[in-house]
Design a protein around this motif. Structure first.
Motif, PDB file in Angstrom:
ATOM      1  N   CYS A 150       0.833  -1.209   0.000  1.00 15.16           N
ATOM      2  CA  CYS A 150       0.000   0.000   0.000  1.00 15.16           C
ATOM      3  C   CYS A 150       0.866   1.257   0.000  1.00 15.16           C
ATOM      4  O   CYS A 150       0.412   2.310   0.428  1.00 15.16           O
ATOM      5  N   GLY A 151       2.096   1.120  -0.488  1.00 14.88           N
ATOM      6  CA  GLY A 151       2.956   2.298  -0.586  1.00 14.88           C
ATOM      7  C   GLY A 151       4.413   1.898  -0.631  1.00 14.88           C
ATOM      8  O   GLY A 151       4.752   0.712  -0.742  1.00 14.88           O
ATOM      9  N   VAL A 152       5.274   2.905  -0.570  1.00 15.45           N
ATOM     10  CA  VAL A 152       6.726   2.652  -0.623  1.00 15.45           C
ATOM     11  C   VAL A 152       7.416   3.490   0.452  1.00 15.45           C
ATOM     12  O   VAL A 152       6.871   4.484   0.938  1.00 15.45           O
ATOM     13  N   TRP A 153       8.612   3.055   0.804  1.00 18.06           N
ATOM     14  CA  TRP A 153       9.508   3.843   1.647  1.00 18.06           C
ATOM     15  C   TRP A 153      10.615   4.383   0.766  1.00 18.06           C
ATOM     16  O   TRP A 153      11.229   3.626  -0.003  1.00 18.06           O
ATOM     17  N   VAL A 154      10.830   5.695   0.847  1.00 20.45           N
ATOM     18  CA  VAL A 154      11.841   6.311  -0.014  1.00 20.45           C
ATOM     19  C   VAL A 154      12.933   6.970   0.815  1.00 20.45           C
ATOM     20  O   VAL A 154      12.732   7.283   1.992  1.00 20.45           O
ATOM     21  N   ARG A 155      14.050   7.120   0.154  1.00 20.31           N
ATOM     22  CA  ARG A 155      15.171   7.838   0.768  1.00 20.31           C
ATOM     23  C   ARG A 155      15.560   8.941  -0.206  1.00 20.31           C
ATOM     24  O   ARG A 155      15.704   8.682  -1.409  1.00 20.31           O
ATOM     25  N   ASP A 156      15.690  10.161   0.276  1.00 17.23           N
ATOM     26  CA  ASP A 156      16.126  11.227  -0.633  1.00 17.23           C
ATOM     27  C   ASP A 156      17.642  11.355  -0.583  1.00 17.23           C
ATOM     28  O   ASP A 156      18.324  10.590   0.108  1.00 17.23           O
ATOM     29  N   LEU A 164       5.410   6.814   1.475  1.00 17.32           N
ATOM     30  CA  LEU A 164       4.440   7.386   0.539  1.00 17.32           C
ATOM     31  C   LEU A 164       3.373   6.339   0.277  1.00 17.32           C
ATOM     32  O   LEU A 164       3.690   5.229  -0.160  1.00 17.32           O
ATOM     33  N   ARG A 165       2.132   6.672   0.542  1.00 16.00           N
ATOM     34  CA  ARG A 165       1.054   5.691   0.370  1.00 16.00           C
ATOM     35  C   ARG A 165       0.549   5.685  -1.064  1.00 16.00           C
ATOM     36  O   ARG A 165       0.575   6.705  -1.749  1.00 16.00           O
ATOM     37  N   ALA A 166       0.092   4.520  -1.510  1.00 19.42           N
ATOM     38  CA  ALA A 166      -0.474   4.405  -2.864  1.00 19.42           C
ATOM     39  C   ALA A 166      -1.461   3.251  -2.878  1.00 19.42           C
ATOM     40  O   ALA A 166      -1.355   2.308  -2.099  1.00 19.42           O
ATOM     41  N   ASP A 167      -2.418   3.338  -3.776  1.00 21.74           N
ATOM     42  CA  ASP A 167      -3.356   2.230  -3.957  1.00 21.74           C
ATOM     43  C   ASP A 167      -2.731   1.112  -4.781  1.00 21.74           C
ATOM     44  O   ASP A 167      -3.164  -0.031  -4.722  1.00 21.74           O
TER      45      ASP A 167
END
Ligand code: FAD
Length: 423
Positions: A150-156, A164-167
């Motif tokens: 239901c989303g991803v973990w990101v690193r800048d 970040l949540r997503a369907d």
């Protein structure tokens, strides 16, 4: 640590990777009205180790994305067909425009450096409404109580992490896909399939490069040579993984030595200059056990990449992105979890129907190039049977359906003793 929000709150589809598969997926889903956010750890323009040739049929997807004219105006070279040299010097020559009864959207392939091509593809996705965030690496997936993505973990770039949540998450993050690995579906094809690595660079001043892509098959690997426009030539050497040890710490020296050992190539490179660093990549022969999981789909190399010999990865990535959109849209529309999963699972069947024949042809050719006697024999047969060579080149150009060369009649003729040329 948390960084300021990178995504618009309502982003419903996150596409990981902004290469051809990510751009095409994002374009197709945004065109269907979905909110799409593309995340790429790179900043564009960027280079990618690739021989950079697009099959004639790739132009159909470029046209649908509204970017074909931009690619042509960016100075893409036009390729009329392929010439393959077997280890004993035998030549196979095939044209894309041939009398086999099949026609492509265009009768020429295109070739353009990826640092020029990929930003154009991303512009097509943005024009359809997708958003792009660069310099953002996905390192993990977020899951709900069912374990569905239901989303991803990101690193800048500063190392800050954010969820970040997503369907729906689309893994279009290439050969060593983080999404595929986190889903537990990443896999390599084992024996008898070869595992190879590639060394790619651009050259200027190579003699005798014409309108046909060249493949030179040697006993210790093969090299692809093709005009990519702007006076530059792409040189991609592919060797068995074991041979790559000779390149340790000196990829440029390895490329120079490898080319210098080929009597038919060395004079053509004598006055030429390498104008980009040598990029190494591999090993290949990777294929996800399935291209979907609850809440996620895979496209492009993240789902499957066998070997660069037949040069169809970009078309497969573009077409794969286009192909997944209706299944993704069905899943996003579905009201219950069961219906959602059925919609996502159906994508795998569609991929098999679309690419199954090509996968087989790629594996047959990619494995045969490791057997010099087989390549020499094929060159003798196909050298005498231009119609068969055109058919095979048509399959690699996505013009001719794979079944045409998988028929027993074609395979028997290929393996039978070659016809004598008429005196
Ligand atoms: C030597 C070689 C020669 C080839 N020659 C040809 C050819 O002539 N013609 C052809 O059609 N195909 C060729 N291919 C294949 C082609 O390069 C690929 O099939 C194609 O690039 C696949 O596109 P993709 O979008 O799936 O992946 P990619 O083009 O690899 O794009 C993936 C993107 O994901 C990003 N990314 C990766 N990980 C993350 C992460 N964790 N978070 C965020 N972003 C991430 C990357 O920065 C990248 O921009 C060749 C391949 C090789 C290795």
């Amino acid at each position: 640590m948390t960084v300021p929000s990178l995504a618009p709150r309502a982003a419903r589809v996150i596409v990981v990777g902004g290469g051809p598969a990510g751009a095409a997926s994002a374009w197709a889903l945004a065109s269907l009205g979905h909110e799409v956010l593309i995340l790429d750890r790179a900043r564009f323009p960027r280079d990618k180790a690739c021989a950079e040739y697009l099959s004639p049929q790739a132009s159909r997807v470029l046209h649908a994305m509204g970017v074909l004219g931009d690619v042509e105006r960016a100075g893409a070279a036009q390729l009329a067909g392929m010439t393959v040299r077997a280890p004993d010097g035998g030549i196979i020559h095939g044209e894309f425009a041939a009398r086999h009864g099949f026609t492509a959207f265009r009768d020429r392939g295109l070739a353009l450096r990826r640092r020029r091509l990929d930003p154009i593809l991303l512009d097509g996705a943005r024009r359809a409404g997708a958003q792009l965030r660069e310099g953002v690496a996905v390192h993990d997936l977020e899951r709900n109580a069912h374990g569905d993505v239901c989303g991803v973990w990101v690193r800048d770039a500063q190392g800050g992490a954010q969820r970040l949540r997503a369907d729906l998450v689309i893994g279009a993050d290439g050969l060593r896909s983080v999404v595929g690995r986190r889903l537990g579906v990443a896999a390599h094809l084992g024996w008898p399939f070869p595992r190879r690595v590639a060394f790619v660079a651009h050259w200027r001043g190579v003699q005798g490069v014409g309108a046909h892509g060249e493949m030179h098959v040697e006993r210790d690997g093969y090299v692809g040579i093709a005009d990519v426009g702007h006076g530059e030539v792409n040189v991609a050497i592919v060797v068995p993984r074991g041979r790559a040890r000779d390149a340790a710490g000196d990829a440029a020296g390895f490329m120079d030595r490898w080319l210098a050992r080929r009597p038919q190539l060395a004079p053509r490179f004598a006055g030429a200059a390498r104008v980009t660093p040598v990029r190494a990549t591999g090993p290949f022969a990777a294929r996800a056990t399935r291209a979907w999981a609850p809440g996620a789909l895979l496209a492009g190399d993240a789902a499957d990449f066998f070997d660069p010999f037949t040069g169809e990865g970009i078309y497969a990535a573009l077409r794969g992105g286009e192909l997944l959109a209706p299944f993704a849209a069905d899943a996003l529309r579905a009201s219950g979890r069961g219906a959602r999963l059925r919609a996502l699972a159906a994508y795998d069947g569609a991929r098999r129907r679309e690419f199954g024949g090509k996968w087989l042809v790629e594996r047959l050719i990619g494995t045969a190039v490791a057997v010099p006697a087989l390549m020499n024999h094929a060159a003798r047969t196909l050298g005498a049977r231009r119609d068969m060579a055109d058919l095979l080149v048509g399959v690699t150009g996505d013009i001719v359906p794979a079944r045409e060369v998988l028929r027993p009649g074609f395979l028997l003729r290929l393996l039978a003793p070659p016809l004598r040329r008429a005196p």
